[in-house]
Write an enzyme that holds these catalytic residues in place. Structure first.
Site, PDB file in Angstrom:
ATOM      1  N   HIS A 128     -14.721  -9.214 -51.228  1.00 39.36           N
ATOM      2  CA  HIS A 128     -14.402  -7.780 -51.220  1.00 39.36           C
ATOM      3  C   HIS A 128     -14.044  -7.413 -49.774  1.00 39.36           C
ATOM      4  O   HIS A 128     -14.541  -8.047 -48.832  1.00 39.36           O
ATOM      5  CB  HIS A 128     -15.670  -7.032 -51.664  1.00 39.36           C
ATOM      6  CG  HIS A 128     -15.516  -5.563 -51.863  1.00 39.36           C
ATOM      7  ND1 HIS A 128     -15.515  -4.672 -50.808  1.00 39.36           N
ATOM      8  CD2 HIS A 128     -15.393  -4.813 -52.979  1.00 39.36           C
ATOM      9  CE1 HIS A 128     -15.400  -3.444 -51.284  1.00 39.36           C
ATOM     10  NE2 HIS A 128     -15.317  -3.498 -52.599  1.00 39.36           N
ATOM     11  N   ASP A 205     -23.293 -11.563 -49.822  1.00 42.38           N
ATOM     12  CA  ASP A 205     -22.942 -10.249 -50.352  1.00 42.38           C
ATOM     13  C   ASP A 205     -23.374 -10.246 -51.826  1.00 42.38           C
ATOM     14  O   ASP A 205     -22.719 -10.859 -52.670  1.00 42.38           O
ATOM     15  CB  ASP A 205     -21.426 -10.036 -50.206  1.00 42.38           C
ATOM     16  CG  ASP A 205     -20.941  -8.781 -50.931  1.00 42.38           C
ATOM     17  OD1 ASP A 205     -21.750  -8.142 -51.637  1.00 42.38           O
ATOM     18  OD2 ASP A 205     -19.749  -8.441 -50.793  1.00 42.38           O
ATOM     19  N   GLN A 208     -22.581  -7.537 -56.447  1.00 41.13           N
ATOM     20  CA  GLN A 208     -22.332  -7.699 -57.893  1.00 41.13           C
ATOM     21  C   GLN A 208     -23.409  -8.529 -58.571  1.00 41.13           C
ATOM     22  O   GLN A 208     -23.307  -8.819 -59.759  1.00 41.13           O
ATOM     23  CB  GLN A 208     -20.964  -8.354 -58.117  1.00 41.13           C
ATOM     24  CG  GLN A 208     -19.790  -7.493 -57.708  1.00 41.13           C
ATOM     25  CD  GLN A 208     -19.624  -6.251 -58.587  1.00 41.13           C
ATOM     26  OE1 GLN A 208     -20.044  -6.227 -59.742  1.00 41.13           O
ATOM     27  NE2 GLN A 208     -19.014  -5.218 -58.043  1.00 41.13           N
ATOM     28  N   LYS A 231     -24.965   0.012 -57.909  1.00 41.86           N
ATOM     29  CA  LYS A 231     -24.474  -0.979 -58.880  1.00 41.86           C
ATOM     30  C   LYS A 231     -25.625  -1.552 -59.694  1.00 41.86           C
ATOM     31  O   LYS A 231     -25.448  -2.488 -60.475  1.00 41.86           O
ATOM     32  CB  LYS A 231     -23.731  -2.095 -58.151  1.00 41.86           C
ATOM     33  CG  LYS A 231     -22.417  -1.615 -57.513  1.00 41.86           C
ATOM     34  CD  LYS A 231     -21.698  -2.733 -56.848  1.00 41.86           C
ATOM     35  CE  LYS A 231     -20.648  -2.264 -55.884  1.00 41.86           C
ATOM     36  NZ  LYS A 231     -19.412  -1.809 -56.506  1.00 41.86           N
ATOM     37  N   CYS A 369     -10.309  -3.573 -54.165  1.00 43.76           N
ATOM     38  CA  CYS A 369     -10.748  -3.820 -52.773  1.00 43.76           C
ATOM     39  C   CYS A 369     -10.827  -5.309 -52.477  1.00 43.76           C
ATOM     40  O   CYS A 369     -11.757  -5.769 -51.781  1.00 43.76           O
ATOM     41  CB  CYS A 369     -12.087  -3.161 -52.466  1.00 43.76           C
ATOM     42  SG  CYS A 369     -12.020  -1.392 -52.561  1.00 43.76           S
TER      43      CYS A 369
HETATM   44  N1  PMP Z   1     -19.032  -6.401 -52.123  1.00 40.57           N
HETATM   45  C1  PMP Z   1     -18.729  -6.499 -53.421  1.00 40.57           C
HETATM   46  C2  PMP Z   1     -18.636  -7.844 -54.055  1.00 40.57           C
HETATM   47  C3  PMP Z   1     -18.507  -5.334 -54.164  1.00 40.57           C
HETATM   48  O1  PMP Z   1     -18.197  -5.425 -55.452  1.00 40.57           O
HETATM   49  C4  PMP Z   1     -18.607  -4.075 -53.531  1.00 40.57           C
HETATM   50  C5  PMP Z   1     -18.357  -2.790 -54.300  1.00 40.57           C
HETATM   51  N2  PMP Z   1     -17.261  -2.821 -55.145  1.00 40.57           N
HETATM   52  C6  PMP Z   1     -18.948  -4.037 -52.182  1.00 40.57           C
HETATM   53  C7  PMP Z   1     -19.156  -5.211 -51.508  1.00 40.57           C
HETATM   54  C8  PMP Z   1     -19.103  -2.735 -51.454  1.00 40.57           C
HETATM   55  O2  PMP Z   1     -20.168  -2.019 -51.973  1.00 40.57           O
HETATM   56  P1  PMP Z   1     -20.415  -0.487 -51.564  1.00 40.57           P
HETATM   57  O3  PMP Z   1     -19.126   0.207 -51.772  1.00 40.57           O
HETATM   58  O4  PMP Z   1     -21.479  -0.037 -52.490  1.00 40.57           O
HETATM   59  O5  PMP Z   1     -20.845  -0.495 -50.133  1.00 40.57           O
END
Ligand code: PMP
Length: 411
Positions: A128, A205, A208, A231, A369
């Site tokens: 991401h 990270d 998910q 999430k 993203c």
């Molecule tokens: N890493 C991953 C794999 C994600 O899916 C996301 C959110 N889509 C993020 C980071 C960022 O998370 P947040 O917007 O809650 O900071």
């Protein structure tokens, strides 16, 4: 099929989520955008309301009763998170605004202390943007380089290249546990062990992963693990950065301000101990309490049961989706969560997403993203359906029908 129905009855808790009981565009809402954010059960909403109705007070600083109650609840929530991810120490749990802030904290603080010109940071091609850009920014400042582990056409990391990609210059490996586009569950234990055998720390990270997988940071032996509350059925604006004590003690503070100090003079400031060193300013106390409730909610069902149920939904949906002529999937790893990215022939994902919305179905469309994944497949975006514990096979049936309709309308 029989198994699916049994599991469904076991954890089918839809009435805990009032938001799902509504019409959107005059159609019953089908919410398949759980990869972006999950809905919140009533117990979480009630806990936040209760906090603001009866407790609201700033923490750690007050002698008065409300402040003490708020502080106790805040610190109890930290212990819940510790227990949920099996951290060794409570002070290894740092509250942040979410995964993005957690990764920025690590990239900035670790990078300032440990990155030098010519050093390398190893990430993967399926990250991401939150696990790309903060590293790019600090690499630019420090004259370090970003290196990337590629994935194959099925969305599986090319782990066989790891020995080549981890070099004597690698200072940290930062990798996603589960891809938000491909759904791939990465072999993070293997990556951690390999990096550790060369003395290199690993950041995961987990945005998910935390609501779909049992996460045990001690068993994984990861050095950092980041995730977002929203999430995992908790409020937005709250997240966690887990870090091993030994690293957190070696790293400089991320932000300066109240709470993170031990003593301040105009000449010099000394910093507070962990976890406060990394928690400058007033935290989002109500959201932390909401996160604790969400953890209790997940634990009351069992994260393994949730994962098993979502897997059943994934297989059910895949069997039906595969029958749609011209469908193209992105991410078909055998190790996968219930995140399905696909396109229908040459139809633009936005057009399909728009029509699905007209039929009450919320999916995500676009690059999610993760533009490098789109560049790899040479596509503008995908349609992504991602499931959570409250989704049902009946919703999937309706979704498949809706896709057939959208296809007919657009072709
Ligand atoms: N890493 C991953 C794999 C994600 O899916 C996301 C959110 N889509 C993020 C980071 C960022 O998370 P947040 O917007 O809650 O900071």
């Amino acid at each position: 099929m029989k198994k699916l129905l049994q599991i469904q009855q076991m954890i089918y808790n839809r009435s805990d989520f009032k938001i799902l009981d509504q019409k959107v565009n005059n159609k019953p809402l089908i919410y398949f955008d759980n990869g972006a954010t999950t809905q919140k059960p009533q117990v979480v909403i009630d806990a936040i309301t209760h906090y603001y109705e009866t407790i609201n007070s700033n923490i750690h600083r007050g002698v008065h009763s409300l402040s003490q109650i708020a502080t106790e609840q805040f610190e109890a929530a930290r212990r819940s998170v510790q227990n949920y991810i099996n951290a060794k120490h409570t002070h290894e749990v740092i509250f942040t605004r979410g995964t993005t802030e957690s990764i920025n904290l690590i990239a900035s603080s670790f990078g300032r202390e440990f990155l030098n010109p010519g050093d390398e940071v190893l990430i993967s091609e399926m990250e991401h943007h939150a696990n790309i850009v903060p590293w790019q920014m600090i690499c630019e400042q420090k004259g370090a380089k970003l290196r990337v582990i590629p994935f194959d056409e099925n969305g599986v990391l090319q782990i066989e290249l790891l020995d080549q990609l981890i070099t004597s210059k690698t200072k940290i490996v930062a990798i996603t546990h589960i891809s938000n586009v491909l759904g791939t569950i990465n072999p993070i234990k293997l990556i951690i062990d390999k990096a550790h055998s060369k003395g290199i720390p690993v950041m995961i990270d987990g945005a998910q992963a935390v609501s779909h997988e049992k996460v045990d940071v001690q068993a994984l032996d990861c050095d950092f693990y980041c995730f977002s509350g929203h999430k995992m059925y908790a409020p937005m604006g709250i997240g966690v950065m887990y870090g091993k004590e030994e690293w957190l003690n070696k790293m400089p503070p991320y932000q300066g301000g109240g709470e993170m100090i031990s003593q301040v003079t105009f000449e010099k400031t000394t910093y507070n101990e962990l976890p406060f060193k990394f928690e400058a300013g007033t935290p989002s106390v109500g959201d932390v309490i909401g996160l604790q409730k969400a953890i209790e909610y997940i634990q009351s069902i069992g994260v393994e049961k949730i994962a098993e149920y979502e897997h059943q939904l994934l297989h059910y949906a895949m069997q039906k989706l595969e029958q749609i002529p011209g469908i193209q999937f992105y991410g078909v790893s055998p190790q996968k969560v219930a995140v399905i990215s696909f396109n229908l022939g040459t139809l633009h994902p936005y057009d399909v997403g728009f029509l699905l919305d007209q039929m009450g179905i919320a999916v995500r469309t676009g690059h999610h993203c993760a533009q490098p994944i789109m560049q790899k497949f040479q596509i503008p975006g995908t349609i992504r359906a991602s499931f959570a514990l409250y989704n049902t096979k009946e919703e999937i049936d309706f979704f498949i029908e809706a896709l057939h309709k959208a296809k007919m309308m657009l072709e």
